[in-house]
Enzyme design. Structure first.
Site, PDB file in Angstrom:
ATOM      1  N   ARG A   1     -61.016  -0.131  97.007  1.00 30.87           N
ATOM      2  CA  ARG A   1     -61.350   1.157  96.384  1.00 30.87           C
ATOM      3  C   ARG A   1     -60.865   1.133  94.936  1.00 30.87           C
ATOM      4  O   ARG A   1     -60.191   0.213  94.517  1.00 30.87           O
ATOM      5  CB  ARG A   1     -60.714   2.315  97.167  1.00 30.87           C
ATOM      6  CG  ARG A   1     -59.267   2.005  97.516  1.00 30.87           C
ATOM      7  CD  ARG A   1     -58.353   3.138  97.463  1.00 30.87           C
ATOM      8  NE  ARG A   1     -58.319   3.803  96.187  1.00 30.87           N
ATOM      9  CZ  ARG A   1     -57.620   3.374  95.118  1.00 30.87           C
ATOM     10  NH1 ARG A   1     -56.919   2.237  95.141  1.00 30.87           N
ATOM     11  NH2 ARG A   1     -57.629   4.057  93.999  1.00 30.87           N
ATOM     12  N   GLY A   2     -61.230   2.209  94.219  1.00 30.12           N
ATOM     13  CA  GLY A   2     -60.921   2.231  92.783  1.00 30.12           C
ATOM     14  C   GLY A   2     -62.111   1.613  92.072  1.00 30.12           C
ATOM     15  O   GLY A   2     -62.566   0.520  92.440  1.00 30.12           O
ATOM     16  N   ALA A   3     -62.605   2.315  91.040  1.00 32.54           N
ATOM     17  CA  ALA A   3     -63.883   1.934  90.446  1.00 32.54           C
ATOM     18  C   ALA A   3     -63.958   0.454  90.014  1.00 32.54           C
ATOM     19  O   ALA A   3     -64.878  -0.267  90.424  1.00 32.54           O
ATOM     20  CB  ALA A   3     -64.194   2.866  89.281  1.00 32.54           C
TER      21      ALA A   3
ATOM     22  N   GLN B   1     -53.931   8.515  98.241  1.00 34.14           N
ATOM     23  CA  GLN B   1     -53.854   7.306  97.402  1.00 34.14           C
ATOM     24  C   GLN B   1     -52.626   7.327  96.492  1.00 34.14           C
ATOM     25  O   GLN B   1     -52.077   6.283  96.153  1.00 34.14           O
ATOM     26  CB  GLN B   1     -55.119   7.180  96.540  1.00 34.14           C
ATOM     27  CG  GLN B   1     -56.371   6.788  97.306  1.00 34.14           C
ATOM     28  CD  GLN B   1     -57.184   7.985  97.729  1.00 34.14           C
ATOM     29  OE1 GLN B   1     -56.646   9.069  97.974  1.00 34.14           O
ATOM     30  NE2 GLN B   1     -58.489   7.817  97.846  1.00 34.14           N
TER      31      GLN B   1
ATOM     32  N   ASP C   1     -63.817   7.291  87.427  1.00 37.64           N
ATOM     33  CA  ASP C   1     -64.877   6.617  88.199  1.00 37.64           C
ATOM     34  C   ASP C   1     -66.188   6.548  87.427  1.00 37.64           C
ATOM     35  O   ASP C   1     -67.013   5.667  87.674  1.00 37.64           O
ATOM     36  CB  ASP C   1     -65.085   7.327  89.533  1.00 37.64           C
ATOM     37  CG  ASP C   1     -63.976   6.957  90.488  1.00 37.64           C
ATOM     38  OD1 ASP C   1     -62.878   7.534  90.376  1.00 37.64           O
ATOM     39  OD2 ASP C   1     -64.177   6.049  91.309  1.00 37.64           O
TER      40      ASP C   1
ATOM     41  N   ASN D   1     -63.408  11.782  88.263  1.00 38.76           N
ATOM     42  CA  ASN D   1     -62.281  11.036  88.858  1.00 38.76           C
ATOM     43  C   ASN D   1     -61.904  11.736  90.161  1.00 38.76           C
ATOM     44  O   ASN D   1     -62.486  12.754  90.531  1.00 38.76           O
ATOM     45  CB  ASN D   1     -61.098  10.976  87.876  1.00 38.76           C
ATOM     46  CG  ASN D   1     -60.035   9.984  88.321  1.00 38.76           C
ATOM     47  OD1 ASN D   1     -60.360   8.839  88.666  1.00 38.76           O
ATOM     48  ND2 ASN D   1     -58.783  10.394  88.354  1.00 38.76           N
ATOM     49  N   LYS D   2     -60.933  11.181  90.846  1.00 42.11           N
ATOM     50  CA  LYS D   2     -60.526  11.682  92.159  1.00 42.11           C
ATOM     51  C   LYS D   2     -60.354  13.195  92.168  1.00 42.11           C
ATOM     52  O   LYS D   2     -59.787  13.760  91.234  1.00 42.11           O
ATOM     53  CB  LYS D   2     -59.218  10.980  92.548  1.00 42.11           C
ATOM     54  CG  LYS D   2     -58.621  11.398  93.867  1.00 42.11           C
ATOM     55  CD  LYS D   2     -59.564  11.275  95.042  1.00 42.11           C
ATOM     56  CE  LYS D   2     -60.141   9.894  95.220  1.00 42.11           C
ATOM     57  NZ  LYS D   2     -61.265   9.846  96.169  1.00 42.11           N
TER      58      LYS D   2
HETATM   59  O1  MRU Z   1     -61.837   7.201  96.389  1.00 43.90           O
HETATM   60  P1  MRU Z   1     -61.115   6.181  95.546  1.00 43.90           P
HETATM   61  O2  MRU Z   1     -59.739   5.885  96.034  1.00 43.90           O
HETATM   62  O3  MRU Z   1     -61.947   4.959  95.303  1.00 43.90           O
HETATM   63  O4  MRU Z   1     -60.965   6.917  94.148  1.00 43.90           O
HETATM   64  C1  MRU Z   1     -60.382   6.189  93.093  1.00 43.90           C
HETATM   65  C2  MRU Z   1     -60.150   6.995  91.887  1.00 43.90           C
HETATM   66  O5  MRU Z   1     -60.579   8.122  91.763  1.00 43.90           O
HETATM   67  C3  MRU Z   1     -59.437   6.306  90.769  1.00 43.90           C
HETATM   68  O6  MRU Z   1     -58.614   7.197  90.088  1.00 43.90           O
HETATM   69  C4  MRU Z   1     -60.486   5.744  89.826  1.00 43.90           C
HETATM   70  O7  MRU Z   1     -61.378   4.922  90.505  1.00 43.90           O
HETATM   71  C5  MRU Z   1     -59.905   5.002  88.722  1.00 43.90           C
HETATM   72  S1  MRU Z   1     -59.393   3.420  89.265  1.00 43.90           S
HETATM   73  C6  MRU Z   1     -58.855   2.473  88.000  1.00 43.90           C
END
Ligand code: MRU
Length: 353
Positions: A51-53, A203, A244, A254-255
């Site tokens: 996970r994470g973009a 997270q 994201d 973002n989240k």
């Molecule tokens: O649902 P997730 O855990 O994939 O969400 C991730 C986020 O929102 C992060 O803050 C975002 O991807 C930035 S990662 C460098």
């Protein structure tokens, strides 16, 4: 920097397979999943094993190698099957644009190799080289983001807040928002970090706290609803988060919870920084209202850890992301430098160039 920090790698290629550190098990267990086909990778992306973009983008780049191999094994009609598998990968999560960016970059490369007469095995090798390059570039972008971001913080000590996880676990390198912290720590800044737990999947509590504690950065986990009080009491030097997808006008997806934090930061006079590589910008979207927002399963809210927390008669709403309007963002920290408002101009000039 991730290697210097001694983290287990988030993802890597080994023995013709993609290996993913299973983030659903952290912090209790450090275990790897071995991925050999596209359907399994899509499932891992959907379940947040990876996970994470930027990390999703890197995983998807390796996923196109699996797609090429699967398409070749099925016999005639390689290109159609490869394209279909790429489409499945690109659709596995909707918000993080790094996923689509990586798949389209690799798909284009595969088509170009095939058109030049490469056979299927050569296309697969070419895709693996490209996937490794995508991860190497991501690593370098993380390092540069860290340098640019750290240069904006106080030189001796800093109190920071963050949300979700935008660290080594969320990228192919040392992170985006957390890379700023790692670079500041390396420069001798004494840090104190408050990490929102980040409901519903935690997270912040599970992943950011695991990373920062492992790196020796003092971290305190707070429930999301404590952010306002902590801002007033601790007067942080900044909030640093990842992204994201960032639209052409600087609106940031973002989240879920990031928008609320940005509103609080504005009220308390705290700078609000977004750290992201250029692969997270989507210049085809004029503003954040066009960013697709993923809605996730009711069970994440109604049954955390399998325990019923919401009565059957009550509905739930579970958007995984929100959009922070550009005017709440103090600066965008990218590998190409720090962008300031008006973002329409600075993004076009630096990212669009
Ligand atoms: O649902 P997730 O855990 O994939 O969400 C991730 C986020 O929102 C992060 O803050 C975002 O991807 C930035 S990662 C460098």
């Amino acid at each position: 920097m991730a290697a210097a920090l001694n983290f287990p790698p988030t993802l890597f290629w080994q023995d013709n397979s993609l290996r993913l550190l299973d983030q659903t098990l952290l912090p209790a267990q450090e275990a790897y999943v071995t991925v050999k086909d596209v359907a399994h990778l899509c499932d891992c992306i959907k379940r947040l094993v990876v996970r994470g973009a930027p990390a999703i983008g890197c995983a998807a780049a390796y996923g196109t190698v699996l797609a090429a191999r699967e398409a070749a094994a099925a016999g005639a009609g390689w290109r159609m099957r490869f394209d279909r598998l790429c489409d499945e990968l690109a659709a596995s999560r909707p918000t993080a644009v790094n996923l689509m960016w990586a798949v389209e970059r690799c798909r284009k490369h595969a088509h170009a190799l095939a058109e030049k007469g490469s056979d299927e095995a050569a296309v697969e090798r070419g895709l693996l080289d490209l996937a490794k390059r995508v991860q190497d570039e991501d690593r370098a972008m993380c390092e540069a983001i860290g340098r640019h971001g750290a240069s904006m913080l106080p030189k001796n000590k800093a109190v920071l807040m963050t949300h979700c996880n935008a660290g080594a676990l969320a990228t192919g390198g040392s992170g985006t928002a957390l890379s700023v912290m790692y670079a500041a720590q390396a420069a001798g800044v004494a840090l104190e970090v408050f990490a929102d737990e980040t409901r519903p999947l935690l997270q912040g509590a599970r992943l950011t706290a695991w990373e920062l504690a492992r790196a020796g950065i003092p971290v305190t986990v707070i429930c999301d609803n404590m952010a306002a009080s902590v801002m007033r009491a601790k007067k942080p030097d900044g909030v640093v988060v990842g992204a994201d997808r960032i639209a052409a006008n600087g609106d940031v997806a973002n989240k879920i919870g990031t928008y609320g934090l940005a509103v609080l930061a504005r009220h308390h006079g705290v700078p609000f920084y977004v750290a992201a590589p250029s692969s997270t910008f989507d210049l085809s979207l004029a503003d954040g209202s066009q960013i697709p927002i993923e809605e996730r399963a009711r069970a994440e809210i109604a049954q955390p850890n399998g325990v019923q927390a919401v009565p059957d008669g009550a509905a739930t709403f579970n958007p995984a992301f929100d959009v922070t309007p550009a005017d709440l963002v103090t600066a965008l920290i990218t590998e190409k430098g720090v962008l300031r408002p008006p973002y329409k101009d600075s993004i076009a000039k630096v990212i669009g160039a």
